[in-house]
Design an enzyme around this catalytic site. Structure first.
Site, PDB file in Angstrom:
ATOM      1  CG  ASP A 177      -2.335   0.715   0.827  1.00  0.00           C
ATOM      2  OD1 ASP A 177      -2.218   1.820   0.468  1.00  0.00           O
ATOM      3  OD2 ASP A 177      -3.171   1.440   2.062  1.00  0.00           O
ATOM      4  CG  ASP A 226      -3.081   3.757  -3.536  1.00  0.00           C
ATOM      5  OD1 ASP A 226      -3.683   3.033  -4.053  1.00  0.00           O
ATOM      6  OD2 ASP A 226      -3.288   4.585  -2.260  1.00  0.00           O
ATOM      7  CD  GLU A 227      -5.128  -1.211  -1.266  1.00  0.00           C
ATOM      8  OE1 GLU A 227      -5.710  -2.219  -0.276  1.00  0.00           O
ATOM      9  OE2 GLU A 227      -6.371  -0.890  -1.160  1.00  0.00           O
TER      10      GLU A 227
END
Length: 537
Positions: free
Chosen positions: A11, A105-106
């Site tokens: 993350d 983003d993960e």
């Protein structure tokens, strides 16, 4: 459950805000909020410096401004975020063929499928190397969680924030989860948490002690049984490389409620075209068209129509959306509209009516474009060009001063700070909004220095005052109140420095420790600092 912590969850730390701090040296170490900047905007991401003041994702921007009035409020730059995300995903794919992206983003990664030894020391080394590679490649930081199940890996990465790594050893799941709140478990939202609270269940340990039968009675069979398994630390979900989208949709929130029925229909048509563009970009077609309408009183309703077969024809989607809109009363005012397509397929079964009308529609569209061009040419002599709208945070290029970003605009002026990711805090200039030398720009790389052919800002010229460059429409707070050259407060470092205070924390890991790497939020006292987007105090 696996016997080794070979599932990795990455993350990125305050991704959008951190990318803006990396791109804008004057904002490093200072509160930054990315999201909708209008009166009805919503916070997408807040930097750690802004979180100190209570600013959080999904918070109304107006509320965020009250809590942190001196933050820089910026418009999202998704082109930059996607570029950085592609770099991160490439690093993840180098570790394993099984990468499950959850957002820009993960992502989850199955290290076992990548041939990593199922040993705690081995997976820890892979996680640390990944963090180093991300920092070197993007200039940003990410937090890594390692565990034997997806749920636990995600919990571990949350514990590691910011810029840390946490490993959860198999066998310690219940010890770890027990004291945590029930909201920690996937699928437990406010409604479920309230149901459990009324039953006297507040923590994960109490959820497990309640037993499966009681949870099924409270929540239903599927939800109750699944929640009981997760409370015991059981999560057998595999890492899936390709997540099939169930729908594609677009929506817009309007700063002023729409009451004109003609305007509402025009917006629905526009949204339908945008939805089809996304549909075609994904190489998909859909069978069901859905519209979403949020009224002035926040009541929200949806209407849907299922076609005879999947389609990606814009005319068909527009017509279906218009028919659905006719079923909705919008006289009270509309604050949000959305158009989506569900029932996705990889092929298109041509709609008979659309097939007959395609050539005619194309001819009509070409004729409209010709008429519009003739009208524009005729009116150009009589009407001045409409001023451009410069939104805070967006990239610009000036013929004389080079690349920069919009700091604020208003009353016919736009304030630009000329700085790049590899420079120190840059100088401020103010221009007319219709200055012919100023034009929109493209995002610059966050690391690696200037690209070939890049021309920087000339040196030696003093800063101009930013008179008249306030942003009454919701831009940067105090965009026009900069310190003189040489007295501006610089963020940590300078050229090539770490992008933000949150990104400069040293990675700290401790074997078999859930709290390893869980550094406290940096960014204290930054609300009174003078810098881009903040008023001097």
């Amino acid at each position: 459950m696996r016997r080794a912590p070979t599932i990795l969850h990455l993350d990125m730390d305050a991704f959008f805000a951190a990318a803006e701090q990396a791109a804008k040296p004057s904002l490093r170490g200072k509160p930054v909020v990315v999201g909708g900047i209008g009166p009805r905007g919503v916070v997408s991401t807040a930097s750690y410096e802004a979180r100190v003041f209570g600013v959080r994702s999904a918070m109304p921007t107006a509320q965020a401004r009250r809590r942190c009035p001196n933050a820089a409020y910026l418009t999202p730059r998704f082109t930059l975020y996607r570029q950085v995300s592609d770099q991160v995903m490439e690093l993840l794919h180098a570790l394993s063929p099984l990468v499950e992206p959850l957002s820009l983003d993960e992502a989850f990664v199955d290290l076992e499928a990548g041939g990593v030894e199922p040993d705690t020391a081995a997976v820890r080394e892979v996680g640390e190397r990944l963090r180093r590679d991300i920092r070197r490649t993007t200039g940003l930081t990410g937090s890594v969680g390692l565990a034997g199940a997806k749920m636990l890996a995600k919990i571990a990465s949350e514990q590691a924030k910011p810029d840390g790594l946490v490993v959860i050893e198999p066998g310690r799941e219940r010890e770890l989860l027990g004291p945590m709140t029930v909201r920690t478990l996937p699928g437990v939202g406010p409604a479920t948490a309230e149901t459990l609270r009324r039953a006297g269940i507040h923590t994960v340990a109490e959820t497990a002690e309640a037993g499966e039968a009681e949870l099924v009675r409270l929540l239903g069979r599927a939800h109750g049984a699944g929640l009981y398994a997760m409370a015991l630390g059981r999560d057998e979900r595999p890492v899936v490389a390709e997540r099939d989208a169930k729908s594609i949709s677009v929506e817009d929130t309007f700063e002023v409620d729409l009451t004109d029925r003609t305007r509402v229909r025009a917006e629905v048509t526009r949204l339908a075209d945008r939805c089809v563009q996304r549909l075609r970009a994904a190489g998909r077609s859909g069978r069901t068209v859905v519209i979403k309408v949020r009224n002035y009183d926040f009541s929200t309703l949806t209407r849907s129509e299922t076609l005879r077969g999947p389609t990606d024809d814009p005319g068909v989607v527009r017509e279906a959306a218009a028919r659905l809109l006719d079923l909705v009363d919008t006289t009270g005012g509309v604050r949000l509209l959305g158009v989506g397509v569900t029932g996705l397929a990889d092929f298109t079964q041509e709609d008979l009516f659309a097939q007959v009308a395609t050539e005619k529609a194309a001819e009509e569209e070409a004729e409209r474009e010709r008429r519009a061009a003739d009208e524009a040419a005729r009116m150009a002599v009589d009407e001045p060009e409409r001023p451009r709208r410069w939104l805070p945070g967006l990239d610009v290029v000036h013929d004389e001063f080079g690349a920069g970003w919009v700091q604020g605009s208003g009353v016919g002026r736009v304030t630009v700070r000329f700085e790049q990711p590899w420079t120190g805090p840059g100088r401020v200039r103010t221009f007319r909004v219709d200055d012919p030398a100023l034009r929109p720009g493209e995002p610059l790389p966050l690391v690696g220095g200037p690209p070939d052919g890049w021309r920087g800002e000339p040196s030696g010229a003093p800063d101009e005052p930013a008179d008249g460059a306030g942003d009454p429409s919701g831009g940067l707070a105090g965009a026009g109140s900069e310190r003189p050259a040489g007295t501006a407060s610089h963020g940590p470092g300078g050229p090539g420095a770490a992008p933000s205070a949150a990104q400069s924390s040293a990675p700290a890991t401790r074997p078999n420790s859930v709290s390893a790497g869980a550094a406290s939020d940096p960014g204290t006292g930054s609300g009174t600092a003078s810098g881009a987007g903040m008023s001097s105090r």
